[in-house]
Design a protein around this motif. Structure first.
Motif, PDB file in Angstrom:
ATOM      1  N   ASP A 119       0.823  -1.216   0.000  1.00 21.30           N
ATOM      2  CA  ASP A 119       0.000   0.000   0.000  1.00 21.30           C
ATOM      3  C   ASP A 119       0.860   1.271   0.000  1.00 21.30           C
ATOM      4  OD1 ASP A 119      -2.505   1.186  -0.091  1.00 21.30           O
ATOM      5  OD2 ASP A 119      -2.637   1.401   2.091  1.00 21.30           O
ATOM      6  N   CYS A 140      -1.892   2.636  -4.522  1.00 16.40           N
ATOM      7  CA  CYS A 140      -2.972   1.949  -5.248  1.00 16.40           C
ATOM      8  C   CYS A 140      -3.893   2.914  -6.007  1.00 16.40           C
ATOM      9  CB  CYS A 140      -3.790   1.113  -4.272  1.00 16.40           C
ATOM     10  SG  CYS A 140      -2.796  -0.171  -3.490  1.00 16.40           S
ATOM     11  N   THR A 266      -9.309   0.491  -6.896  1.00 18.47           N
ATOM     12  CA  THR A 266      -8.201   0.569  -5.936  1.00 18.47           C
ATOM     13  C   THR A 266      -8.012  -0.732  -5.142  1.00 18.47           C
ATOM     14  OG1 THR A 266      -8.660   2.912  -5.769  1.00 18.47           O
ATOM     15  CG2 THR A 266      -7.291   1.994  -4.052  1.00 18.47           C
ATOM     16  N   LEU A 270      -4.703  -3.262  -4.925  1.00 18.55           N
ATOM     17  CA  LEU A 270      -4.041  -3.669  -3.672  1.00 18.55           C
ATOM     18  C   LEU A 270      -3.858  -5.184  -3.628  1.00 18.55           C
ATOM     19  CD1 LEU A 270      -3.187  -2.841  -0.641  1.00 18.55           C
ATOM     20  CD2 LEU A 270      -5.457  -3.682  -0.057  1.00 18.55           C
ATOM     21  N   HIS A 273      -1.209  -6.399  -5.860  1.00 23.42           N
ATOM     22  CA  HIS A 273       0.136  -6.216  -5.301  1.00 23.42           C
ATOM     23  C   HIS A 273       0.509  -7.380  -4.387  1.00 23.42           C
ATOM     24  CE1 HIS A 273       0.146  -1.528  -5.822  1.00 23.42           C
ATOM     25  NE2 HIS A 273       0.305  -2.184  -6.953  1.00 23.42           N
TER      26      HIS A 273
END
Ligand code: NAD
Length: 285
Positions: A119, A140, A266, A270, A273
């Motif tokens: 983040d 993000c 968003t 996240l 990731h």
């Protein structure tokens, strides 16, 4: 009428890619896992946490919660960060911020291993955005803006882009990401003179000012793509963006709605990731 750039379409495409990666990892014995660190019971944290855990379940990503009381000490929070740093089964960490005022937030943020910083809260991750080096993960929200542009095939090369807002979480990294996409970028802020003329020059506009309706019909022209990052609550208690949608939408070529635009993308960014971090961890094994 403008084309609506819909978050749910971008999310569907992103989710498909994330699920495929998560399944491949699990087939190799690695379960991508998000560590969620929450101090206290702030309602907006709880609401974001519900969204994140639901998205994890949908995408085949595990999560583990680390919950601390609102009066937790600096040492207690740092001990949790140390624990997740050392735990190889946790690939990425979401820490809810702002932390309660008695805590030294910067010290806690910087204590996280950038390899798990999904983040973008460490200086290491932010350095990655500005240097182009593979350090940590980008924030993000601006990445969600780029995912929207990519999904709808909006080529930034040689285009004029304006970012409204210069915060470290949205405006500045969004500008860097647009430069990486070969756009010519201008950043507007509260001291910008004659913002309507500057914004009108742009082909692509990303608005992240945190002021409801700050960009209205006097800022825009035909041919523009408008990405609205703002999340505000209007006088009627409804969610609205930083763009005066009803006035701007009839003029421009394409626009993201609020809600239903950037915000929904968003969360998938996240979780994406976390899966990327798990892939990197698996490669290091
Ligand atoms: P911030 O308050 O930290 O920064 C706002 C920036 O906009 C500042 O640089 C300020 O100079 C500039 N600004 C403010 N008023 C302006 C004006 N009238 N004209 C020009 N510039 C102006 O906010 P932030 O954290 O960058 O967030 C921006 C918006 O995006 C907020 O509405 C926030 O709720 C929203 N947000 C959305 C998401 C998402 O997932 N969609 C995530 C983070 C933030």
């Amino acid at each position: 009428m403008a084309k609506q750039l819909l978050g749910k379409e971008v999310v569907a495409a992103l989710n498909e890619r994330i699920i495929a990666k998560a399944e491949a990892l699990k087939a190799n014995g690695v379960t991508p896992t998000l560590g969620i660190v929450r101090v206290g019971e702030n309602e907006s944290d709880l609401s974001y946490e519900r969204g994140a855990t639901k998205r994890c379940e949908k995408l085949g990503v595990e999560y583990k919660k680390y919950l601390l009381p609102a009066d937790a000490t600096q040492e207690q929070v740092l001990a949790v960060i140390d624990e997740v740093n050392k735990d190889d089964s946790i690939h990425g960490v979401l820490l809810f911020r702002p932390l309660p005022k008695h805590l030294n937030q910067d010290e806690i943020e910087q204590a996280l291993d950038p390899a798990k910083d999904v983040d973008c809260m460490t200086n290491g991750s932010m350095a990655g955005v500005f240097t182009g080096k593979d350090l940590g993960y980008p924030p993000c929200t601006p990445q969600a803006c780029m995912e929207i542009l990519d999904h709808y095939g909006i080529d930034c090369t040689g285009k004029k882009a304006v970012v409204v807002g210069r915060s470290l979480v949205v405006g500045k990294p969004a500008a860097m990401m647009l430069i990486k996409k070969n756009a010519t970028v201008t950043v507007c802020h509260t001291r910008t003179v004659d913002m309507p003329s500057v914004v009108k020059e742009a082909d692509i506009v990303i608005v992240a000012a945190g002021r409801a309706g700050v960009v209205d019909d006097s800022y825009v022209r035909a041919g523009q793509v408008i990405i609205d990052v703002g999340i505000n609550v209007n006088a009627e208690g409804k969610l609205c963006g930083d763009v005066a949608y009803d006035k701007v939408e009839p003029i421009v070529d394409a626009i993201t709605p609020v809600p239903g635009g950037v915000g929904s993308v968003t969360t998938s960014v996240l979780i994406g990731h976390v899966v990327d971090a798990a892939e990197k961890a698996a490669a290091r094994r």
